[in-house]
Design an enzyme around this catalytic site. Structure first.
Site, PDB file in Angstrom:
ATOM      1  N   GLN A   1       0.827  -1.199   0.000  1.00 47.58           N
ATOM      2  CA  GLN A   1       0.000   0.000   0.000  1.00 47.58           C
ATOM      3  C   GLN A   1       0.867   1.256   0.000  1.00 47.58           C
ATOM      4  OE1 GLN A   1      -3.391  -0.786   2.334  1.00 47.58           O
ATOM      5  NE2 GLN A   1      -3.908   1.336   2.606  1.00 47.58           N
TER       6      GLN A   1
ATOM      7  N   SER B   1       3.884  -6.596   2.659  1.00 50.20           N
ATOM      8  CA  SER B   1       2.535  -6.512   3.221  1.00 50.20           C
ATOM      9  C   SER B   1       1.498  -6.974   2.191  1.00 50.20           C
ATOM     10  CB  SER B   1       2.278  -5.086   3.715  1.00 50.20           C
ATOM     11  OG  SER B   1       1.041  -4.995   4.377  1.00 50.20           O
ATOM     12  N   LEU B   2       0.696  -6.063   1.671  1.00 48.48           N
ATOM     13  CA  LEU B   2      -0.294  -6.387   0.641  1.00 48.48           C
ATOM     14  C   LEU B   2       0.344  -7.172  -0.510  1.00 48.48           C
ATOM     15  CD1 LEU B   2      -3.005  -5.856  -0.951  1.00 48.48           C
ATOM     16  CD2 LEU B   2      -1.937  -3.738  -1.728  1.00 48.48           C
TER      17      LEU B   2
ATOM     18  N   ARG C   1      -9.855  -7.436   2.972  1.00 47.15           N
ATOM     19  CA  ARG C   1      -8.746  -7.177   3.906  1.00 47.15           C
ATOM     20  C   ARG C   1      -8.631  -5.681   4.178  1.00 47.15           C
ATOM     21  NH1 ARG C   1      -3.054  -5.996   3.143  1.00 47.15           N
ATOM     22  NH2 ARG C   1      -1.675  -7.034   4.660  1.00 47.15           N
TER      23      ARG C   1
ATOM     24  N   HIS D   1      -0.235  -3.356  10.816  1.00 50.72           N
ATOM     25  CA  HIS D   1       0.799  -4.252  11.364  1.00 50.72           C
ATOM     26  C   HIS D   1       1.125  -4.010  12.837  1.00 50.72           C
ATOM     27  CE1 HIS D   1       1.283  -6.015   7.476  1.00 50.72           C
ATOM     28  NE2 HIS D   1       1.405  -4.806   6.949  1.00 50.72           N
TER      29      HIS D   1
ATOM     30  N   GLN E   1      -0.113 -11.948   9.485  1.00 45.52           N
ATOM     31  CA  GLN E   1       0.577 -10.826   8.840  1.00 45.52           C
ATOM     32  C   GLN E   1      -0.104  -9.476   9.093  1.00 45.52           C
ATOM     33  OE1 GLN E   1      -0.275  -9.317   5.307  1.00 45.52           O
ATOM     34  NE2 GLN E   1       1.648  -9.654   4.224  1.00 45.52           N
TER      35      GLN E   1
END
Length: 311
Positions: free
Chosen positions: A11, A91-92, A116, A200, A249
């Protein structure tokens, strides 16, 4: 002969118009955007190419649009016969890595990341959470600042991006305290980030639980290409581990610097950042100056990458 890694953006890499050039030049890329529109039930091309940055910045839009554009670029590379030895995503981007590895269908992945994004956004009311980038301070010092700031509220390292750049996440007062402590310890900068939720960190455990329910409806298959996960900075050992790691995650630190070091230790000497932006390329160069780094987001970068890989 060294190994090739594909890495996928997270992101923040989104931009109005991303992927349009590739779609205009490669039917496979154009088809990817159509597939995403069909899976999501709205015109994703229109949102990305004719929309505005505010709409793209809404997390539940950001996530599927970045994955779609990244998969479009990935498919162009695949069509050119380029196959990586290992994949990972920030991440993503880990979802795109799984799509690349064959463990997840694109339509499932794009629907999943929309949910998500929605769950991550909804989990913490706007104004309650924050994130900040700590520049030029060791990981040990940042961890110590987070521990001290945790007396005020939730605060923990969210992203270990590269040497000298660590992002922290948590409740506003605790993140402010962490920034203050980091500056006292000698950080060059402690910058609050323009994000809509504290990603996170423990504040997002509930979002992970909601995501777990969505994952029950998704079939994962064996990985055809090894995937390194953010949670452990190690290989996902089997398809049974994919879902638990993706759930974890959401609220765990992203060990990106360690992920890159692991790849290099295993013989990767060439990286291609696939998808929008060049943030990951910058992180990789800070980890090692000895590796080759390319990116693919438009025609010019594609041509440069193909030339570099064939050299």
């Amino acid at each position: 002969m060294g190994k090739l890694a594909f890495v996928f953006a997270g992101q923040g890499a989104q931009a109005v118009g991303m992927g349009k050039e590739l779609a205009e030049n490669f039917p496979i890329a154009d088809k990817t955007f159509d597939e995403a529109s069909e899976a999501l039930g709205f015109d994703i091309k229109d949102m990305i190419w004719n929309g505005d940055s505010e709409t793209l910045m809404i997390t539940e839009n950001t996530q599927p649009t970045i994955v779609t554009m990244s998969v479009a670029a990935l498919r162009v590379l695949q069509e050119k016969g380029i196959k990586p030895d290992v994949v990972a995503g920030l991440s993503l981007g880990e979802y795109t890595a799984h799509i690349a590895s064959g463990s997840m269908e694109f339509a499932d992945g794009v629907r999943l990341v929309k949910k998500r994004g929605k769950y991550m956004q909804e989990e913490v009311p706007v104004g309650k959470g924050a994130m900040a980038a700590i520049i030029a301070l060791s990981a040990e010092d940042v961890i110590a600042c987070c521990e001290e700031a945790s007396k005020v509220g939730i605060c923990s390292p969210a992203n270990f991006n590269c040497p000298g750049q660590i992002v922290v996440s948590g409740e506003v007062a605790a993140v402010d305290k962490c920034c203050e402590l980091a500056k006292e310890k000698g950080a060059k900068r402690a910058l609050k980030l323009p994000v809509s939720a504290p990603f996170h960190c423990a504040m997002l455990i509930g979002a992970g639980e909601k995501l777990a329910k969505e994952l029950e409806n998704v079939e994962v298959k064996d990985m055809q290409i090894p995937v390194i996960t953010n949670v452990t900075a190690d290989y996902v050992s089997s398809k049974e581990d994919i879902k638990p790691l993706l759930i974890k995650q959401v609220s765990s630190s992203v060990k990106w610097e360690e992920t890159i070091r692991r790849m290099i230790a295993d013989g990767v000497d060439t990286f291609v950042e696939v998808g929008p932006g060049k943030a990951l390329s910058g992180f990789i160069k800070k980890v090692s100056r000895d590796v080759k780094v390319f990116n693919v987001e438009d025609m010019a970068s594609l041509e440069k990458t193909l030339e570099g890989l064939n050299a």
